[in-house]
Design an enzyme around this catalytic site. Structure first.
Site, PDB file in Angstrom:
ATOM      1  N   PRO A  22      39.493  68.446  40.406  1.00 46.58           N
ATOM      2  CA  PRO A  22      38.559  69.204  41.244  1.00 46.58           C
ATOM      3  C   PRO A  22      38.180  68.480  42.530  1.00 46.58           C
ATOM      4  O   PRO A  22      38.242  69.058  43.614  1.00 46.58           O
ATOM      5  CB  PRO A  22      37.345  69.395  40.316  1.00 46.58           C
ATOM      6  CG  PRO A  22      37.911  69.332  38.939  1.00 46.58           C
ATOM      7  CD  PRO A  22      39.004  68.311  39.012  1.00 46.58           C
ATOM      8  N   TYR A  23      37.797  67.226  42.420  1.00 43.88           N
ATOM      9  CA  TYR A  23      37.395  66.458  43.605  1.00 43.88           C
ATOM     10  C   TYR A  23      38.579  66.202  44.524  1.00 43.88           C
ATOM     11  O   TYR A  23      38.507  66.413  45.746  1.00 43.88           O
ATOM     12  CB  TYR A  23      36.764  65.132  43.168  1.00 43.88           C
ATOM     13  CG  TYR A  23      36.322  64.248  44.314  1.00 43.88           C
ATOM     14  CD1 TYR A  23      35.173  64.549  45.037  1.00 43.88           C
ATOM     15  CD2 TYR A  23      37.048  63.114  44.667  1.00 43.88           C
ATOM     16  CE1 TYR A  23      34.757  63.735  46.093  1.00 43.88           C
ATOM     17  CE2 TYR A  23      36.641  62.301  45.710  1.00 43.88           C
ATOM     18  CZ  TYR A  23      35.492  62.616  46.421  1.00 43.88           C
ATOM     19  OH  TYR A  23      35.109  61.812  47.459  1.00 43.88           O
ATOM     20  N   ALA A  24      39.698  65.755  43.944  1.00 44.59           N
ATOM     21  CA  ALA A  24      40.866  65.426  44.749  1.00 44.59           C
ATOM     22  C   ALA A  24      41.395  66.656  45.477  1.00 44.59           C
ATOM     23  O   ALA A  24      41.835  66.563  46.623  1.00 44.59           O
ATOM     24  CB  ALA A  24      41.957  64.811  43.875  1.00 44.59           C
ATOM     25  N   SER A  77      39.690  69.175  46.607  1.00 43.85           N
ATOM     26  CA  SER A  77      38.833  69.455  47.771  1.00 43.85           C
ATOM     27  C   SER A  77      39.110  68.473  48.906  1.00 43.85           C
ATOM     28  O   SER A  77      39.052  68.840  50.087  1.00 43.85           O
ATOM     29  CB  SER A  77      37.349  69.413  47.368  1.00 43.85           C
ATOM     30  OG  SER A  77      36.914  68.089  47.094  1.00 43.85           O
ATOM     31  N   LYS A  78      39.440  67.242  48.565  1.00 48.25           N
ATOM     32  CA  LYS A  78      39.732  66.255  49.603  1.00 48.25           C
ATOM     33  C   LYS A  78      41.140  66.434  50.184  1.00 48.25           C
ATOM     34  O   LYS A  78      41.361  66.173  51.372  1.00 48.25           O
ATOM     35  CB  LYS A  78      39.547  64.834  49.046  1.00 48.25           C
ATOM     36  CG  LYS A  78      38.089  64.483  48.755  1.00 48.25           C
ATOM     37  CD  LYS A  78      37.228  64.586  50.018  1.00 48.25           C
ATOM     38  CE  LYS A  78      35.806  64.120  49.794  1.00 48.25           C
ATOM     39  NZ  LYS A  78      34.993  64.189  51.028  1.00 48.25           N
TER      40      LYS A  78
END
Length: 288
Positions: A139-141, A143-144
């Protein structure tokens, strides 16, 4: 700049103010602004997902009583998020993207007229995870990764108009953010089916230890801030700046190593934090 309440954002705001810039620092609460005021920084209540807050920021800049021009926008606000792709709820995916991507698009769109007039600069804070992802960081990766693509498009669109777009890719930074992102893992684990638990249970248990080790090995917020300030102030900035030796190594590896070899490397590093692996290493050390 956005996301200046604590950590790397607050340190960057203070360093820019120390160098003589008038900094509008986006914070979520009035209480977050007290320490910044003491450092000659002007805090501004800013939730980048709130259109009214974004409009108020534009009005503050356009109506500046001293008629100062907007030199740079630093898009630093962000939320962490960890968990296997299959079991992370869609609402959580949307929440992460709303802050880590769409909120930055909203602020950038709103401030671009001022930045074009001043031939200013956009500095987007990405992450080593914008170049390299692994199990549990989807999820975080994601978005980045999206922030990286946004930055590339924006850099090419704005180059003819004199606006520079720079990406900063931090690795581990000793801030509170990493810990906040792990708070929901226990809820995630409790909501998994027995089948999902069999697939991902040890991974979910390993993530807090893995994040803690990566963060502990990272740089301080003040060190990270100096690189962000370089991205803001360098006369001929690079398109990308990396924060931390580990981040630099991982990003270089992601460019040149075959995917499956990179997968084995990241999986091996993650497995050191699996409960059974940690137990086996501890037992081996004890018997040695």
């Amino acid at each position: 700049m956005t996301g200046a309440s604590t950590g790397m954002g607050a340190a960057t705001a203070r360093e820019l103010a120390r160098r003589g810039f008038h900094v509008l620092a986006g914070v979520r609460r009035e209480s977050d602004g007290a320490a910044l005021r003491a450092a000659a920084v002007e805090p501004v209540i800013l939730d980048i997902t709130n259109p009214e807050h974004v409009a108020a920021l534009v009005a503050r800049i356009d109506g500046d009583p001293q008629r100062r021009t907007l030199r740079a926008l630093v898009n630093n606000a962000g939320v962490p998020g960890a968990g296997p792709v299959e079991v992370t709820p869609l609402d959580e995916w949307r929440r992460i993207f709303e802050v880590n991507l769409f909120g930055h698009v909203a602020v950038t769109q709103a401030l671009l007229p001022a930045l074009v007039r001043s031939k200013g600069r956009v500095v987007n804070i990405s992450s080593v995870n914008g170049k390299l992802s692994m199990a549990g960081y989807g999820p975080y990766a994601s978005s980045k990764h999206a922030m990286e693509a946004l930055s590339d498009a924006l850099r090419n669109e704005l180059a003819p108009h004199g606006v520079q777009v720079v990406v900063v890719e931090p690795g581990g930074v000793k801030t509170e953010m990493a810990g906040h992102g792990l708070a929901g893992l226990s809820r995630l684990s409790a909501g998994m089916t027995p089948e999902q638990d069999a697939r991902y249970g040890t991974l979910v248990q390993a993530l807090p230890s893995h994040v803690a080790a990566f963060t502990k090995a990272g740089v301080t917020s003040d060190v990270a801030a100096k690189t962000i300030v370089k991205a803001v102030t360098d006369r001929r900035p690079r398109t990308r700046y990396v924060i931390g030796a580990v981040a630099g190594l991982l990003i270089r590896a992601s460019r040149f190593l075959p995917d499956r070899l990179l997968d084995r490397m990241t999986t091996s590093d993650l497995r050191k934090h699996y409960p059974a692996e940690k137990h086996n290493r501890t037992a081996a050390a004890h018997h040695a």
